[in-house]
Scaffold this motif. Structure first.
Motif, PDB file in Angstrom:
ATOM      1  N   ILE A  54       0.832  -1.207   0.000  1.00 36.21           N
ATOM      2  CA  ILE A  54       0.000   0.000   0.000  1.00 36.21           C
ATOM      3  C   ILE A  54       0.866   1.256   0.000  1.00 36.21           C
ATOM      4  CG2 ILE A  54      -1.611   1.358   1.424  1.00 36.21           C
ATOM      5  CD1 ILE A  54      -2.861  -1.299   2.306  1.00 36.21           C
ATOM      6  N   GLN A  57       2.768   1.830  -3.279  1.00 36.64           N
ATOM      7  CA  GLN A  57       1.906   2.328  -4.342  1.00 36.64           C
ATOM      8  C   GLN A  57       1.651   3.829  -4.202  1.00 36.64           C
ATOM      9  OE1 GLN A  57       0.310   0.603  -7.090  1.00 36.64           O
ATOM     10  NE2 GLN A  57       2.006  -0.750  -6.548  1.00 36.64           N
ATOM     11  N   PHE A  58       1.426   4.284  -2.973  1.00 36.48           N
ATOM     12  CA  PHE A  58       1.086   5.701  -2.777  1.00 36.48           C
ATOM     13  C   PHE A  58       2.316   6.600  -2.832  1.00 36.48           C
ATOM     14  CE2 PHE A  58       0.025   9.584  -0.561  1.00 36.48           C
ATOM     15  CZ  PHE A  58      -1.259   9.855  -0.995  1.00 36.48           C
ATOM     16  N   GLN A  60       5.414   5.738  -3.773  1.00 37.04           N
ATOM     17  CA  GLN A  60       6.413   5.333  -4.754  1.00 37.04           C
ATOM     18  C   GLN A  60       7.735   4.930  -4.099  1.00 37.04           C
ATOM     19  OE1 GLN A  60       5.617   5.143  -8.255  1.00 37.04           O
ATOM     20  NE2 GLN A  60       3.637   5.312  -7.227  1.00 37.04           N
ATOM     21  N   SER A  97      -8.890   7.829  -6.175  1.00 36.45           N
ATOM     22  CA  SER A  97      -8.084   6.779  -6.788  1.00 36.45           C
ATOM     23  C   SER A  97      -7.889   5.603  -5.837  1.00 36.45           C
ATOM     24  CB  SER A  97      -6.714   7.337  -7.194  1.00 36.45           C
ATOM     25  OG  SER A  97      -5.942   7.631  -6.040  1.00 36.45           O
ATOM     26  N   SER A  98      -7.523   4.465  -6.407  1.00 38.75           N
ATOM     27  CA  SER A  98      -7.295   3.275  -5.587  1.00 38.75           C
ATOM     28  C   SER A  98      -6.140   3.485  -4.613  1.00 38.75           C
ATOM     29  CB  SER A  98      -7.013   2.058  -6.476  1.00 38.75           C
ATOM     30  OG  SER A  98      -5.858   2.272  -7.277  1.00 38.75           O
ATOM     31  N   GLU A  99      -5.100   4.235  -5.049  1.00 40.11           N
ATOM     32  CA  GLU A  99      -3.961   4.512  -4.163  1.00 40.11           C
ATOM     33  C   GLU A  99      -4.401   5.330  -2.947  1.00 40.11           C
ATOM     34  OE1 GLU A  99      -3.944   5.057  -7.391  1.00 40.11           O
ATOM     35  OE2 GLU A  99      -2.444   3.663  -8.189  1.00 40.11           O
ATOM     36  N   ASN A 100      -5.255   6.336  -3.177  1.00 35.24           N
ATOM     37  CA  ASN A 100      -5.756   7.159  -2.074  1.00 35.24           C
ATOM     38  C   ASN A 100      -6.607   6.324  -1.126  1.00 35.24           C
ATOM     39  OD1 ASN A 100      -4.538   9.387  -3.226  1.00 35.24           O
ATOM     40  ND2 ASN A 100      -6.395  10.110  -4.221  1.00 35.24           N
ATOM     41  N   GLU A 102      -6.526   3.091  -0.595  1.00 37.95           N
ATOM     42  CA  GLU A 102      -5.726   2.136   0.172  1.00 37.95           C
ATOM     43  C   GLU A 102      -4.952   2.838   1.281  1.00 37.95           C
ATOM     44  OE1 GLU A 102      -6.461  -0.685  -0.020  1.00 37.95           O
ATOM     45  OE2 GLU A 102      -6.821  -1.379  -2.056  1.00 37.95           O
ATOM     46  N   LEU A 103      -4.476   4.070   1.026  1.00 37.96           N
ATOM     47  CA  LEU A 103      -3.789   4.810   2.087  1.00 37.96           C
ATOM     48  C   LEU A 103      -4.748   5.072   3.243  1.00 37.96           C
ATOM     49  CD1 LEU A 103      -1.093   6.283   2.880  1.00 37.96           C
ATOM     50  CD2 LEU A 103      -2.262   8.386   2.183  1.00 37.96           C
TER      51      LEU A 103
END
Length: 310
Positions: A54, A57-58, A60, A97-100, A102-103
């Motif tokens: 996770i 991804q967010f 990097q 977004s999926s990254e947001n 998941e964070l």
């Protein structure tokens, strides 16, 4: 059925219910600075199986980097990147977004996470499609030996399922018996279990050295003038301003984790608290106690009789 939409819905429901739980000091009223500080605080503390994925991804992060590199990158991370996270938590935007997402799941400790794990129980059987749509598929006829093995396998699975079902029923029966016995003991002893009071429509405010429950109709505490905040049972029970001496337990025995957090007030004096988070009046992030701070600022005694450190 668990889908990406139910995942979003359940994450928001958890956030709206407890405002981040133990991290509510950062997340109840999220800002770019508070989100960054929450990430820094949790970086070395919340490390479940898929959390590295996770964060990579967010932020990097690169595989193989040590935590010091991650902390350095996080401190230099553009705070504007947290704006979509804040807007989604506040309901300003309906999607993110999926990254947001998941964070957020990591920040509020939503379980299970990430989405792939959340959906896993619904996807135990996967079907692979051929890349060639017109490709012929040949089906062989099983031999008698294979048929017999198949029948034995079916019988074995049925027996295994039957054993598991019997074991499950036994556990349920045993648990009910234990619970019933406990109720009888409590009833005979005259004890009672205090009901859990829901925290909805309850508020609190800082009162000199602790949080106390107040009416949500107020804007500020009548006596202390502090702001009204959403009720947080964890803060009510554990977040207090305290006086310390050299006899105070600053670190947990065995783990050496801090038990005291501190900050300097406007007069340059050190204030000490029993939990991490933000200063209840200034909003400044509290720091973990360190041996240096103890040596430099903590008095040898409290001024009372027999208060000198051994």
């Amino acid at each position: 059925m668990k889908t990406s939409e139910t995942y979003k819905k359940e994450i928001l429901e958890k956030y709206n219910t407890d405002k981040g739980g133990e991290m509510s000091g950062y997340l109840a009223e999220p800002t770019r600075k508070k989100i960054r500080e929450a990430c820094l605080w949790l970086l070395n503390r919340r490390k479940e199986k898929n959390d590295e994925y996770i964060l990579n991804q967010f932020f990097q992060f690169k595989e193989g980097e040590d935590k010091e590199s991650h902390i350095k990158k996080l401190k230099g991370y553009k705070a504007d990147k947290f704006v979509p996270v804040i807007q989604y938590l506040k309901g300003i935007t309906r999607d993110t977004s999926s990254e947001n997402l998941e964070l957020i799941s990591w920040l509020i400790d939503f379980q299970p996470r990430p989405l792939q794990v959340y959906r896993k129980p619904e996807n135990l059987i996967s079907v692979e499609k051929s890349n060639t749509s017109n490709e012929e598929i040949s089906v062989g006829v099983p031999s008698e030996e294979e048929v017999n093995k198949g029948k034995e396998g079916v019988r074995s699975r049925k027996e295994e399922q039957s054993t598991k079902e019997k074991k499950r029923r036994w556990i349920i029966t045993f648990s009910i018996s234990i619970a019933f016995a406990a109720i009888l003991v409590i009833a005979k002893s005259g004890m009672f279990v205090e009901p859990i009071v829901p925290t909805e429509n309850k508020c609190m405010a800082w009162a000199k050295n602790h949080y106390e429950e107040v009416s949500c109709n107020l804007t500020f505490h009548k006596e202390y003038g502090t702001k009204i905040e959403p009720y947080d049972s964890n803060k009510i029970a554990n977040f207090k301003k305290v006086k310390v001496t050299m006899k105070t337990d600053f670190f947990a025995e065995g783990t050496n984790k801090p038990l005291i957090w501190y900050t300097k007030n406007k007069d340059g004096k050190i204030e000490y608290f029993t939990s991490p988070g933000l200063h209840p009046v200034t909003g400044k992030t509290l720091d973990e106690i360190t041996p240096y701070i103890i040596q430099k600022y903590v008095p040898l005694h409290s001024g009372g009789i027999n208060s000198f450190a051994d």
